[in-house]
Design a protein around this motif. Structure first.
Motif, PDB file in Angstrom:
ATOM      1  N   THR A 296       0.821  -1.209   0.000  1.00  0.00           N
ATOM      2  CA  THR A 296       0.000   0.000   0.000  1.00  0.00           C
ATOM      3  C   THR A 296       0.854   1.258   0.000  1.00  0.00           C
ATOM      4  OG1 THR A 296      -1.785  -1.137   1.180  1.00  0.00           O
ATOM      5  CG2 THR A 296      -1.785   1.268   1.263  1.00  0.00           C
ATOM      6  N   LEU A 297       1.979   1.228   0.702  1.00  0.00           N
ATOM      7  CA  LEU A 297       2.877   2.380   0.766  1.00  0.00           C
ATOM      8  C   LEU A 297       3.938   2.359  -0.325  1.00  0.00           C
ATOM      9  CD1 LEU A 297       3.458   2.804   4.616  1.00  0.00           C
ATOM     10  CD2 LEU A 297       2.063   4.212   3.110  1.00  0.00           C
ATOM     11  N   GLY A 298       3.831   1.398  -1.264  1.00  0.00           N
ATOM     12  CA  GLY A 298       4.786   1.321  -2.362  1.00  0.00           C
ATOM     13  C   GLY A 298       6.152   0.825  -1.940  1.00  0.00           C
ATOM     14  N   LEU A 299       6.199   0.033  -0.892  1.00  0.00           N
ATOM     15  CA  LEU A 299       7.468  -0.492  -0.377  1.00  0.00           C
ATOM     16  C   LEU A 299       7.615  -1.971  -0.702  1.00  0.00           C
ATOM     17  CD1 LEU A 299       7.338   1.186   3.141  1.00  0.00           C
ATOM     18  CD2 LEU A 299       9.018   1.718   1.354  1.00  0.00           C
ATOM     19  N   ALA A 300       8.735  -2.326  -1.262  1.00  0.00           N
ATOM     20  CA  ALA A 300       9.051  -3.740  -1.442  1.00  0.00           C
ATOM     21  C   ALA A 300       9.681  -4.253  -0.154  1.00  0.00           C
ATOM     22  CB  ALA A 300      10.022  -3.929  -2.604  1.00  0.00           C
ATOM     23  N   ILE A 301       9.306  -5.444   0.265  1.00  0.00           N
ATOM     24  CA  ILE A 301       9.917  -6.041   1.460  1.00  0.00           C
ATOM     25  C   ILE A 301      11.227  -6.706   1.055  1.00  0.00           C
ATOM     26  CG2 ILE A 301       9.699  -7.784   3.257  1.00  0.00           C
ATOM     27  CD1 ILE A 301       6.738  -7.270   3.313  1.00  0.00           C
ATOM     28  N   ARG A 302      12.296  -6.226   1.640  1.00  0.00           N
ATOM     29  CA  ARG A 302      13.613  -6.770   1.325  1.00  0.00           C
ATOM     30  C   ARG A 302      14.030  -7.759   2.402  1.00  0.00           C
ATOM     31  NH1 ARG A 302      17.777  -5.376  -1.961  1.00  0.00           N
ATOM     32  NH2 ARG A 302      19.799  -6.281  -1.403  1.00  0.00           N
ATOM     33  N   PRO A 303      14.434  -8.954   1.995  1.00  0.00           N
ATOM     34  CA  PRO A 303      14.982  -9.883   2.990  1.00  0.00           C
ATOM     35  C   PRO A 303      16.200  -9.263   3.667  1.00  0.00           C
ATOM     36  CG  PRO A 303      14.571 -10.986   0.898  1.00  0.00           C
ATOM     37  CD  PRO A 303      14.413  -9.517   0.645  1.00  0.00           C
ATOM     38  N   ASP A 304      16.499  -9.721   4.845  1.00  0.00           N
ATOM     39  CA  ASP A 304      17.650  -9.223   5.593  1.00  0.00           C
ATOM     40  C   ASP A 304      18.864  -9.152   4.675  1.00  0.00           C
ATOM     41  OD1 ASP A 304      19.644  -8.600   7.382  1.00  0.00           O
ATOM     42  OD2 ASP A 304      19.067 -10.095   8.860  1.00  0.00           O
ATOM     43  N   ALA A 305      19.375  -7.936   4.480  1.00  0.00           N
ATOM     44  CA  ALA A 305      20.507  -7.751   3.577  1.00  0.00           C
ATOM     45  C   ALA A 305      21.764  -8.449   4.079  1.00  0.00           C
ATOM     46  CB  ALA A 305      20.781  -6.255   3.390  1.00  0.00           C
ATOM     47  N   ARG A 306      21.868  -8.617   5.404  1.00  0.00           N
ATOM     48  CA  ARG A 306      23.054  -9.265   5.978  1.00  0.00           C
ATOM     49  C   ARG A 306      22.613 -10.244   7.055  1.00  0.00           C
ATOM     50  NH1 ARG A 306      26.668  -4.995   8.348  1.00  0.00           N
ATOM     51  NH2 ARG A 306      28.143  -6.705   8.456  1.00  0.00           N
ATOM     52  N   PRO A 307      22.034 -11.350   6.671  1.00  0.00           N
ATOM     53  CA  PRO A 307      21.523 -12.297   7.671  1.00  0.00           C
ATOM     54  C   PRO A 307      22.602 -12.847   8.589  1.00  0.00           C
ATOM     55  CG  PRO A 307      21.553 -13.285   5.474  1.00  0.00           C
ATOM     56  CD  PRO A 307      21.823 -11.828   5.288  1.00  0.00           C
ATOM     57  N   ALA A 308      23.832 -12.918   8.084  1.00  0.00           N
ATOM     58  CA  ALA A 308      24.922 -13.457   8.903  1.00  0.00           C
ATOM     59  C   ALA A 308      25.269 -12.552  10.071  1.00  0.00           C
ATOM     60  CB  ALA A 308      26.167 -13.686   8.035  1.00  0.00           C
ATOM     61  N   ALA A 309      24.843 -11.286  10.013  1.00  0.00           N
ATOM     62  CA  ALA A 309      25.144 -10.357  11.106  1.00  0.00           C
ATOM     63  C   ALA A 309      24.234 -10.570  12.303  1.00  0.00           C
ATOM     64  CB  ALA A 309      25.029  -8.916  10.612  1.00  0.00           C
ATOM     65  N   GLY A 310      23.135 -11.308  12.111  1.00  0.00           N
ATOM     66  CA  GLY A 310      22.256 -11.614  13.231  1.00  0.00           C
ATOM     67  C   GLY A 310      21.577 -10.414  13.838  1.00  0.00           C
ATOM     68  N   HIS A 311      21.148  -9.476  12.986  1.00  0.00           N
ATOM     69  CA  HIS A 311      20.546  -8.249  13.511  1.00  0.00           C
ATOM     70  C   HIS A 311      19.289  -8.520  14.332  1.00  0.00           C
ATOM     71  CE1 HIS A 311      23.282  -5.458  11.640  1.00  0.00           C
ATOM     72  NE2 HIS A 311      23.117  -6.035  10.464  1.00  0.00           N
ATOM     73  N   TYR A 312      18.577  -9.598  14.047  1.00  0.00           N
ATOM     74  CA  TYR A 312      17.365  -9.859  14.810  1.00  0.00           C
ATOM     75  C   TYR A 312      17.657 -10.017  16.303  1.00  0.00           C
ATOM     76  CZ  TYR A 312      12.811 -11.433  16.242  1.00  0.00           C
ATOM     77  OH  TYR A 312      11.600 -11.504  16.884  1.00  0.00           O
ATOM     78  N   TYR A 313      18.855 -10.496  16.616  1.00  0.00           N
ATOM     79  CA  TYR A 313      19.210 -10.767  18.013  1.00  0.00           C
ATOM     80  C   TYR A 313      20.041  -9.631  18.622  1.00  0.00           C
ATOM     81  CZ  TYR A 313      17.613 -15.299  16.496  1.00  0.00           C
ATOM     82  OH  TYR A 313      16.843 -16.319  15.977  1.00  0.00           O
ATOM     83  N   ARG A 314      20.077  -8.482  17.925  1.00  0.00           N
ATOM     84  CA  ARG A 314      20.945  -7.400  18.373  1.00  0.00           C
ATOM     85  C   ARG A 314      20.192  -6.122  18.708  1.00  0.00           C
ATOM     86  NH1 ARG A 314      25.630  -7.261  13.874  1.00  0.00           N
ATOM     87  NH2 ARG A 314      26.040  -5.264  14.901  1.00  0.00           N
ATOM     88  N   SER A 315      18.870  -6.183  18.749  1.00  0.00           N
ATOM     89  CA  SER A 315      18.116  -4.985  19.092  1.00  0.00           C
ATOM     90  C   SER A 315      16.987  -5.345  20.045  1.00  0.00           C
ATOM     91  CB  SER A 315      17.581  -4.306  17.834  1.00  0.00           C
ATOM     92  OG  SER A 315      17.117  -3.000  18.133  1.00  0.00           O
ATOM     93  N   ASP A 316      16.314  -4.326  20.549  1.00  0.00           N
ATOM     94  CA  ASP A 316      15.421  -4.506  21.686  1.00  0.00           C
ATOM     95  C   ASP A 316      14.213  -5.382  21.419  1.00  0.00           C
ATOM     96  OD1 ASP A 316      16.654  -2.906  23.839  1.00  0.00           O
ATOM     97  OD2 ASP A 316      16.389  -1.259  22.445  1.00  0.00           O
ATOM     98  N   HIS A 317      13.791  -5.505  20.168  1.00  0.00           N
ATOM     99  CA  HIS A 317      12.647  -6.379  19.913  1.00  0.00           C
ATOM    100  C   HIS A 317      12.929  -7.809  20.373  1.00  0.00           C
ATOM    101  CE1 HIS A 317      15.027  -6.730  16.098  1.00  0.00           C
ATOM    102  NE2 HIS A 317      14.852  -8.004  16.401  1.00  0.00           N
ATOM    103  N   PHE A 318      14.205  -8.207  20.359  1.00  0.00           N
ATOM    104  CA  PHE A 318      14.571  -9.570  20.768  1.00  0.00           C
ATOM    105  C   PHE A 318      14.224  -9.818  22.236  1.00  0.00           C
ATOM    106  CE2 PHE A 318      18.057 -12.406  22.427  1.00  0.00           C
ATOM    107  CZ  PHE A 318      17.458 -13.580  22.034  1.00  0.00           C
TER     108      PHE A 318
END
Length: 584
Positions: free
Chosen positions: A452-474
């Motif tokens: 709706t906002l004209g945004l393509a969802i991009r897969p994690d550009a650097r999955p090996a960096a483990g960003h999911y486990y490096r910020s507060d949402h974790f």
């Protein structure tokens, strides 16, 4: 005297910064919705406007030298918290902290490793080898003692991972009690998405897991071998992050290390050579399930001397109460951390870690979301909207960890957490990254809103960096809350993907966790406003859905989510609900 100076600083700073934000952003006023602009369930998208200039004004203030790098438990961090609370109050949001305030106290202890600390490796072949703090190693005493002496053998334990779901055990029953664990950061190399999620880093690869697991197994100390390609950042990031006072939550009885440490790769090479081994070959061995721990003929003789500083930092919490008698007891949560690294007194010239991108940008977006939600007509969605600016992210996600276990709304009643962390103000993005959203039942809605906002969802550009486990949402995911961060991808309007990659690389190499992460007049906050709008639309949907969001079946957080859910009441009990008062 410090308290008096701080209070005077706050008294002077808050009126100035509030008027400053209004003056800077006054040219672009947000439009208020009228009653005919909303449906019975949710506001129309057109009723809300996210103002990039308001976000700019927040970032400019929060990243100014006045706030001294927003260090945890330091004056600048305290002023940042006061500023954020003042903004929440201006928007008419209800305090959701302790005792009717906007603040949630987070008891902490600052641990500063002093110059009397020494690390020596001792072997029969090489004798005694003394390491240089910051250049060769960094360390901190998690057990929060002023002085400890260690004389213990080293045991190489590969990656230090025990993951039954992947049939992986680096320990093979080895006893680490009273010993020192030596291990690699990251996790076994894999392209198989069913084995440690392939190239994507799991929590097993994070340094926080390594320290937690080895402490559980009785280790006195742990030495993580740094390799830039494995850690996804250079030694200077480790040095800057660990070379000053480290903050910890007040001890709760869980096992802690006396020396939680990193060692430089070249130091580790010499260390294992002294044991007659080759580090590259040990790395190869660590890739196999057949790997077994290796006790090295080397001892660590260390004295860790620390200065302890008990203090209370604060999360800043506010709420827009939901209008539905039942669903208002549930919430949609927005988070961003306001802390950064403070001041380095040992640096010459500019020594303030201003943290403009990391994470004044996330705070600016959080405050703009708070403003937008406060202006929605009708006054509130069915569920409560909870805003949390958390402390001590840079110290190991501590503020969000405390929030997860002391939330004013129980985790089982929080439908979703949307987190903002380090959104580079470099233009108008055509992509959005929402890594982890695909693990939730909310992902189809995420896809629709992005389109709706004209945004393509991009897969994690650097999955090996483990960003999911490096910020507060974790931290919120760990207590079961469906959580992910919202960030830009690599493709921006008027530029190709290579340009985006170059911008990201330039930031990580020259500004990330460095004093050069400063506010610049040329920053373009168009993208930050678009990411705020995206988060607002997702919040509208999450706040209006009939059921709470969950994790996909089998996800690592699915079981704890189900355990956290309130028991389902018989339908007969739901006919005449009585509204219970909120805790805030």
């Amino acid at each position: 005297m410090r308290k008096i100076k701080f209070l005077l600083g706050v008294m002077l700073a808050i009126p100035l910064c509030v008027s400053y934000v209004g003056a800077q952003a006054g040219k672009t006023q947000a439009r208020r919705a009228t009653p005919n602009q909303v449906t019975a369930d949710k506001p129309e998208p057109a009723s809300v406007h996210m103002d990039p200039e308001k976000i700019r004004a927040h970032v400019k203030f929060l990243a100014s030298d006045l706030l001294e790098g927003r260090g945890t438990g330091q004056r600048g961090g305290d002023i940042a918290a006061e500023y954020i609370a003042a903004q929440f109050a201006l928007h008419g949001l209800k305090p959701a902290g302790d005792k009717g305030t906007y603040f949630q106290d987070v008891p902490m202890v600052g641990v500063k490793t002093l110059g009397d600390t020494s690390f020596n490796f001792v072997s029969a072949e090489r004798g005694t080898w003394t390491l240089k703090n910051l250049d060769d190693y960094v360390t901190s005493n998690e057990s929060q003692k002023e002085q400890v002496d260690i004389d213990a053998p080293l045991v190489f334990v590969g990656y230090g991972i025990n993951a039954p779901e992947y049939a992986w055990d680096d320990y093979k029953g080895a006893d680490l009690k009273g010993k020192v664990a030596l291990l690699f950061v990251n996790e076994p190399i894999s392209d198989d998405p069913k084995f440690f999620k392939g190239k994507a880093l799991t929590y097993y690869g994070r340094w926080t897991y390594k320290f937690e697991e080895t402490a559980r197994r009785g280790a006195l100390a742990t030495l993580i071998i740094h390799r830039k390609d494995l850690a996804s950042y250079g030694w200077e990031v480790v040095r800057n992050s660990w070379g000053h006072e480290k903050s910890y939550l007040k001890l709760d009885g869980s096992p802690k290390l006396q020396a939680a440490s990193w060692v430089h790769f070249e130091v580790a090479k010499k260390l294992v050579e002294a044991a007659g081994l080759d580090l590259d070959k040990l790395f190869e061995q660590a890739q196999s399930r057949e790997f077994k721990p290796i006790e090295l003929p080397v001892r660590l003789q260390a004295r860790v001397v620390s200065q302890l500083r008990p203090f209370v930092s604060r999360n800043v919490l506010a709420a827009l109460l939901g209008r539905d008698p039942i669903l208002s007891e549930q919430a949609v949560l927005y988070t961003a951390h306001y802390d950064h690294l403070g001041i380095d007194p040992d640096k010459k010239d500019h020594n303030i870690y201003n943290g403009a991108v990391d994470n004044a940008t996330g705070c600016g977006i959080l405050l703009e979301l708070a403003r937008a939600w406060s202006q929605v007509m009708p006054p509130a969605p069915p569920r409560t909207i909870l805003f949390a600016a958390v402390t001590a992210e840079e110290q190991g996600l501590l503020g969000s960890e405390y929030l997860g276990t002391h939330s004013p709304v129980p985790p089982g009643k929080i439908s979703l957490d949307l987190n903002y962390d380090s959104l580079a103000p470099i233009g108008d993005p055509e992509e959005v990254e929402v890594s982890g959203a695909e693990r939730t039942t909310f992902y189809p809605t995420v896809e629709v809103q992005a389109k709706t906002l004209g945004l393509a969802i991009r897969p994690d550009a650097r999955p090996a960096a483990g960003h999911y486990y490096r910020s507060d949402h974790f931290s919120l995911a760990r207590v079961g809350i469906p959580s992910f961060s919202i960030g830009e991808g690599l493709k921006f309007k008027g530029h190709d993907e290579a340009w985006g990659e170059a911008q990201e690389r330039d930031y990580e190499e020259h500004r990330y966790h460095q004093p050069t992460d400063e506010y610049l007049t040329g920053m373009d906050f168009t993208g930050d406003a678009k990411m705020a709008m995206f988060g607002y639309e997702l919040g509208v949907q999450a706040a209006s859905q009939p059921k709470l969001i969950g994790w996909q079946p089998g996800d690592e957080f699915d079981a704890i989510r189900k355990r956290s859910q309130p028991p389902t009441r018989p339908a007969a009990q739901n006919k005449k609900p009585s509204r219970k008062p909120h805790k805030f």
